[in-house]
Design an enzyme around this catalytic site. Sequence first.
Site, PDB file in Angstrom:
ATOM      1  N   HIS A 119      41.957 -26.670 -46.967  1.00 21.34           N
ATOM      2  CA  HIS A 119      42.514 -25.691 -46.023  1.00 21.34           C
ATOM      3  C   HIS A 119      41.677 -25.704 -44.753  1.00 21.34           C
ATOM      4  CE1 HIS A 119      44.208 -22.073 -44.323  1.00 21.34           C
ATOM      5  NE2 HIS A 119      43.019 -21.483 -44.343  1.00 21.34           N
ATOM      6  N   HIS A 149      45.683 -14.222 -49.935  1.00 22.69           N
ATOM      7  CA  HIS A 149      46.898 -13.646 -49.334  1.00 22.69           C
ATOM      8  C   HIS A 149      47.938 -13.386 -50.416  1.00 22.69           C
ATOM      9  CE1 HIS A 149      45.987 -14.564 -45.009  1.00 22.69           C
ATOM     10  NE2 HIS A 149      45.230 -15.504 -45.574  1.00 22.69           N
ATOM     11  N   ASP A 201      40.894 -14.115 -39.954  1.00 23.46           N
ATOM     12  CA  ASP A 201      41.484 -13.109 -40.856  1.00 23.46           C
ATOM     13  C   ASP A 201      40.664 -12.971 -42.146  1.00 23.46           C
ATOM     14  OD1 ASP A 201      42.635 -15.760 -41.422  1.00 23.46           O
ATOM     15  OD2 ASP A 201      43.841 -14.740 -42.937  1.00 23.46           O
ATOM     16  N   HIS A 202      39.586 -13.720 -42.245  1.00 24.75           N
ATOM     17  CA  HIS A 202      38.665 -13.579 -43.380  1.00 24.75           C
ATOM     18  C   HIS A 202      37.282 -13.071 -42.948  1.00 24.75           C
ATOM     19  CE1 HIS A 202      41.427 -15.599 -46.235  1.00 24.75           C
ATOM     20  NE2 HIS A 202      41.949 -15.949 -45.064  1.00 24.75           N
ATOM     21  N   HIS A 230      38.083 -18.716 -40.975  1.00 24.68           N
ATOM     22  CA  HIS A 230      39.186 -18.139 -40.204  1.00 24.68           C
ATOM     23  C   HIS A 230      38.993 -16.637 -39.997  1.00 24.68           C
ATOM     24  CE1 HIS A 230      42.037 -21.701 -41.322  1.00 24.68           C
ATOM     25  NE2 HIS A 230      41.260 -21.969 -40.290  1.00 24.68           N
ATOM     26  N   HIS A 272      36.030 -18.808 -46.019  1.00 31.91           N
ATOM     27  CA  HIS A 272      36.044 -19.818 -44.949  1.00 31.91           C
ATOM     28  C   HIS A 272      36.008 -19.113 -43.600  1.00 31.91           C
ATOM     29  CE1 HIS A 272      40.255 -18.757 -45.553  1.00 31.91           C
ATOM     30  NE2 HIS A 272      40.581 -19.334 -44.420  1.00 31.91           N
ATOM     31  N   ASP A 288      42.011 -19.271 -49.197  1.00 35.70           N
ATOM     32  CA  ASP A 288      43.267 -19.875 -48.745  1.00 35.70           C
ATOM     33  C   ASP A 288      43.444 -21.284 -49.308  1.00 35.70           C
ATOM     34  OD1 ASP A 288      43.563 -17.555 -47.349  1.00 35.70           O
ATOM     35  OD2 ASP A 288      43.577 -18.466 -45.360  1.00 35.70           O
TER      36      ASP A 288
HETATM   37 ZN   LIG Z   1      43.821 -16.532 -44.469  1.00 30.63          ZN
HETATM   38 ZN   LIG Z   2      42.565 -19.564 -43.620  1.00 29.63          ZN
END
Ligand SMILES: [Zn+2]
Ligand SMILES: [Zn+2]
Length: 263
Positions: free
Chosen positions: A115, A175, A60-61, A58, A56, A135
């Site tokens: 998410h 995560h 952090d991905h 975000h 997705h 996520d």
């Molecule tokens: Zn994440």
């Molecule tokens: Zn996320």
Amino acid sequence: MIVKQLWTANDYRNFNYLVVCEESGETLAIDPLDHEMCLKTAKDRGWEITQILNTHEHLDHTGGNDAVVKATGAKVLAHAGAKDRIPGMDRGLAAGDVIKVGKTVELECLDTPGHTMSHICLLGHADQPALFCGDTLFNAGAGNCKGGGHPEELYDTFAGQLAKLPDDTLIYPGHHYITNNLRFTLDREPDNEMAADLLKDIGEEDPNRALVSTLGLEKEINTFFRLHSPSVITKLREAFPDLPDEPDAKTVFIKLRELRNSW
Ligand SMILES: [Zn+2]
Ligand SMILES: [Zn+2]
């Protein structure tokens, strides 16, 4: 299919993944935030990263995309709906699309909103199925919906898609949250002996050697799959006195998600 789970040891507790064709060494990097670790791991083993999959949008991905593309020329794949939010996307994915890695690996795209509304889970059809779930599903938990998602859709994804996969499906989340999530399960269902035993077993688990759970195990220890448990419902009524006598699964899921937001 070789699956290499990489623990980034960052504050967000991300896992990155390399999915490798054993025959050709061609590799798909899933959410390669720690690009240095992903590139080094591939290089050390003679693997060639040719594609990147973002579960997705975000950061952090997606934050490692540019560096991996620069180093390898890999193509960037993500949900078609994320194309305005992921720079440099080469291929937009929809439900049922197949990602081929080398000669031996085929991964099916599941459209799994909740998410965020542009979230892909990948299902590998090896002897033992494998789910890369970003996520959406965590070990003993579910993704939050604060960053562009909706709990109603997350429930539909859990009940309509994930719960229907084979019980022996291996779970590879985005995560490492298992310890805290098991504590939440036990907070919601104090008589869940399997969750209590697992928490005792893993304690403060070393994420470099993380337990890879199965969907069957998740159905026992993940409160978001335990929507019919009498003790979950009884406990939920303490927080929500207006809960009907026999609440439907969706209501239970959404209330649990709400409690988890402030837990
Ligand atoms: Zn994440
Ligand atoms: Zn996320």
